[in-house]
Design a protein around this motif. Sequence first.
Motif, PDB file in Angstrom:
ATOM      1  N   UNK A  70       0.982  -0.843   0.175  1.00 47.23           N
ATOM      2  CA  UNK A  70       0.118  -0.339   0.102  1.00 47.23           C
ATOM      3  C   UNK A  70       1.051   1.694   0.244  1.00 47.23           C
ATOM      4  N   UNK A  71       1.567   1.145   0.634  1.00 47.03           N
ATOM      5  CA  UNK A  71       2.996   2.408   0.631  1.00 47.03           C
ATOM      6  C   UNK A  71       3.301   2.512  -1.140  1.00 47.03           C
ATOM      7  N   UNK A  72       3.522   1.390  -1.528  1.00 48.20           N
ATOM      8  CA  UNK A  72       4.220   1.310  -3.005  1.00 48.20           C
ATOM      9  C   UNK A  72       3.446   1.992  -4.095  1.00 48.20           C
ATOM     10  N   UNK A  73       1.742   2.267  -3.831  1.00 49.57           N
ATOM     11  CA  UNK A  73       0.627   2.698  -4.100  1.00 49.57           C
ATOM     12  C   UNK A  73      -0.007   1.260  -4.926  1.00 49.57           C
ATOM     13  N   UNK A  74       0.113   0.453  -4.926  1.00 50.23           N
ATOM     14  CA  UNK A  74      -0.252  -0.820  -4.989  1.00 50.23           C
ATOM     15  C   UNK A  74      -1.702  -1.324  -4.699  1.00 50.23           C
ATOM     16  N   UNK A  75      -2.745  -1.565  -4.723  1.00 46.35           N
ATOM     17  CA  UNK A  75      -3.608  -1.803  -4.592  1.00 46.35           C
ATOM     18  C   UNK A  75      -4.040  -2.784  -4.139  1.00 46.35           C
ATOM     19  N   UNK A  76      -4.493  -3.694  -3.094  1.00 47.10           N
ATOM     20  CA  UNK A  76      -4.586  -4.736  -2.013  1.00 47.10           C
ATOM     21  C   UNK A  76      -6.693  -5.147  -2.187  1.00 47.10           C
ATOM     22  N   UNK A  77      -6.855  -5.934  -2.599  1.00 39.89           N
ATOM     23  CA  UNK A  77      -8.605  -6.429  -2.209  1.00 39.89           C
ATOM     24  C   UNK A  77      -8.698  -8.167  -2.165  1.00 39.89           C
ATOM     25  N   UNK A  78      -9.753  -8.385  -2.124  1.00 41.77           N
ATOM     26  CA  UNK A  78     -10.374  -9.778  -2.045  1.00 41.77           C
ATOM     27  C   UNK A  78     -10.589 -10.467  -2.824  1.00 41.77           C
ATOM     28  N   UNK A  79      -9.994 -11.926  -3.087  1.00 48.35           N
ATOM     29  CA  UNK A  79     -10.029 -12.256  -3.774  1.00 48.35           C
ATOM     30  C   UNK A  79     -11.895 -12.320  -4.814  1.00 48.35           C
ATOM     31  N   UNK A  80     -12.693 -12.132  -4.535  1.00 47.02           N
ATOM     32  CA  UNK A  80     -13.864 -12.459  -4.859  1.00 47.02           C
ATOM     33  C   UNK A  80     -13.889 -10.951  -5.367  1.00 47.02           C
ATOM     34  N   UNK A  81     -13.345 -10.216  -4.615  1.00 47.39           N
ATOM     35  CA  UNK A  81     -14.104  -9.286  -5.606  1.00 47.39           C
ATOM     36  C   UNK A  81     -12.790  -8.681  -6.923  1.00 47.39           C
ATOM     37  N   UNK A  82     -13.698  -8.976  -8.486  1.00 40.84           N
ATOM     38  CA  UNK A  82     -13.584  -9.372  -9.698  1.00 40.84           C
ATOM     39  C   UNK A  82     -12.964  -7.807 -11.034  1.00 40.84           C
ATOM     40  N   UNK A  83     -13.408  -6.651 -10.190  1.00 42.05           N
ATOM     41  CA  UNK A  83     -13.025  -5.389 -10.559  1.00 42.05           C
ATOM     42  C   UNK A  83     -12.417  -5.460 -10.614  1.00 42.05           C
ATOM     43  N   UNK A  84     -11.221  -5.116 -10.466  1.00 46.61           N
ATOM     44  CA  UNK A  84      -9.222  -5.477 -10.628  1.00 46.61           C
ATOM     45  C   UNK A  84      -9.276  -6.014 -11.927  1.00 46.61           C
ATOM     46  N   UNK A  85      -9.430  -7.221 -12.052  1.00 45.35           N
ATOM     47  CA  UNK A  85      -9.165  -7.845 -12.701  1.00 45.35           C
ATOM     48  C   UNK A  85      -9.707  -6.991 -14.047  1.00 45.35           C
ATOM     49  N   UNK A  86     -10.941  -6.959 -14.050  1.00 43.63           N
ATOM     50  CA  UNK A  86     -12.279  -6.732 -15.345  1.00 43.63           C
ATOM     51  C   UNK A  86     -11.213  -4.652 -15.618  1.00 43.63           C
ATOM     52  N   UNK A  87     -10.411  -4.752 -15.325  1.00 46.34           N
ATOM     53  CA  UNK A  87      -9.823  -2.554 -15.617  1.00 46.34           C
ATOM     54  C   UNK A  87      -8.364  -3.337 -16.081  1.00 46.34           C
ATOM     55  N   UNK A  88      -7.875  -4.588 -15.615  1.00 42.35           N
ATOM     56  CA  UNK A  88      -6.264  -5.018 -15.758  1.00 42.35           C
ATOM     57  C   UNK A  88      -6.419  -4.488 -17.554  1.00 42.35           C
ATOM     58  N   UNK A  89      -4.935  -4.691 -17.584  1.00 43.22           N
ATOM     59  CA  UNK A  89      -4.885  -4.998 -19.055  1.00 43.22           C
ATOM     60  C   UNK A  89      -3.404  -6.444 -19.148  1.00 43.22           C
ATOM     61  N   UNK A  90      -2.599  -6.419 -17.682  1.00 40.93           N
ATOM     62  CA  UNK A  90      -2.176  -7.812 -17.911  1.00 40.93           C
ATOM     63  C   UNK A  90      -2.603  -8.074 -16.208  1.00 40.93           C
ATOM     64  N   UNK A  91      -2.324  -9.539 -16.500  1.00 42.17           N
ATOM     65  CA  UNK A  91      -2.413 -10.206 -15.242  1.00 42.17           C
ATOM     66  C   UNK A  91      -1.474 -11.501 -15.168  1.00 42.17           C
ATOM     67  N   UNK A  92      -0.659 -11.655 -14.099  1.00 42.71           N
ATOM     68  CA  UNK A  92       0.340 -12.190 -13.378  1.00 42.71           C
ATOM     69  C   UNK A  92      -0.086 -13.186 -12.285  1.00 42.71           C
TER      70      UNK A  92
END
Length: 140
Positions: free
Chosen positions: A67-89
């Motif tokens: 979080x200090x580095x600006x990385x947003x962490x969410x719950x595994x059930x939240x698919x919204x971050x995946x839907x906004x991604x251009x690449x998944x690792x």
Amino acid sequence: MTRSISEIGAGLAPSRPGAPLLLPLTLHIVGIGGTAAMGAALHAAALGALVTGCDSHLSRETATVLETAGVQVSDESDLAPVNRATLVAVSKAITSTQPNHPQLHAARAAGLPIVSLQQVIADAAASRGGALLGVAGTHG
């Protein structure tokens, strides 16, 4: 459950030599609390990528660093971050034990490229123009 190497890597883009990350990049990391995953996230964020991730076993210390580095962490059930991604690792630790992880399923359904964490790290190193040293035989 024993799975073959091809099963563990199924759905991941083939490995390739490192190439600079193309910005703007919205990177989502499944299992972001792992050692390699956190390293990939921090390197990508430092290069200017928007990084999100999820992990079911994220320690408070790791969450604070991310979080200090600006990385947003969410719950595994939240698919919204995946839907906004251009690449998944993802780590092969996840693909080997949770091949039907809901976020991987969502990424596949959306047609998003899915790469290994090692690919993100190699690309981050190429972005910096530096050498990359890998240590084998360790966990993470």
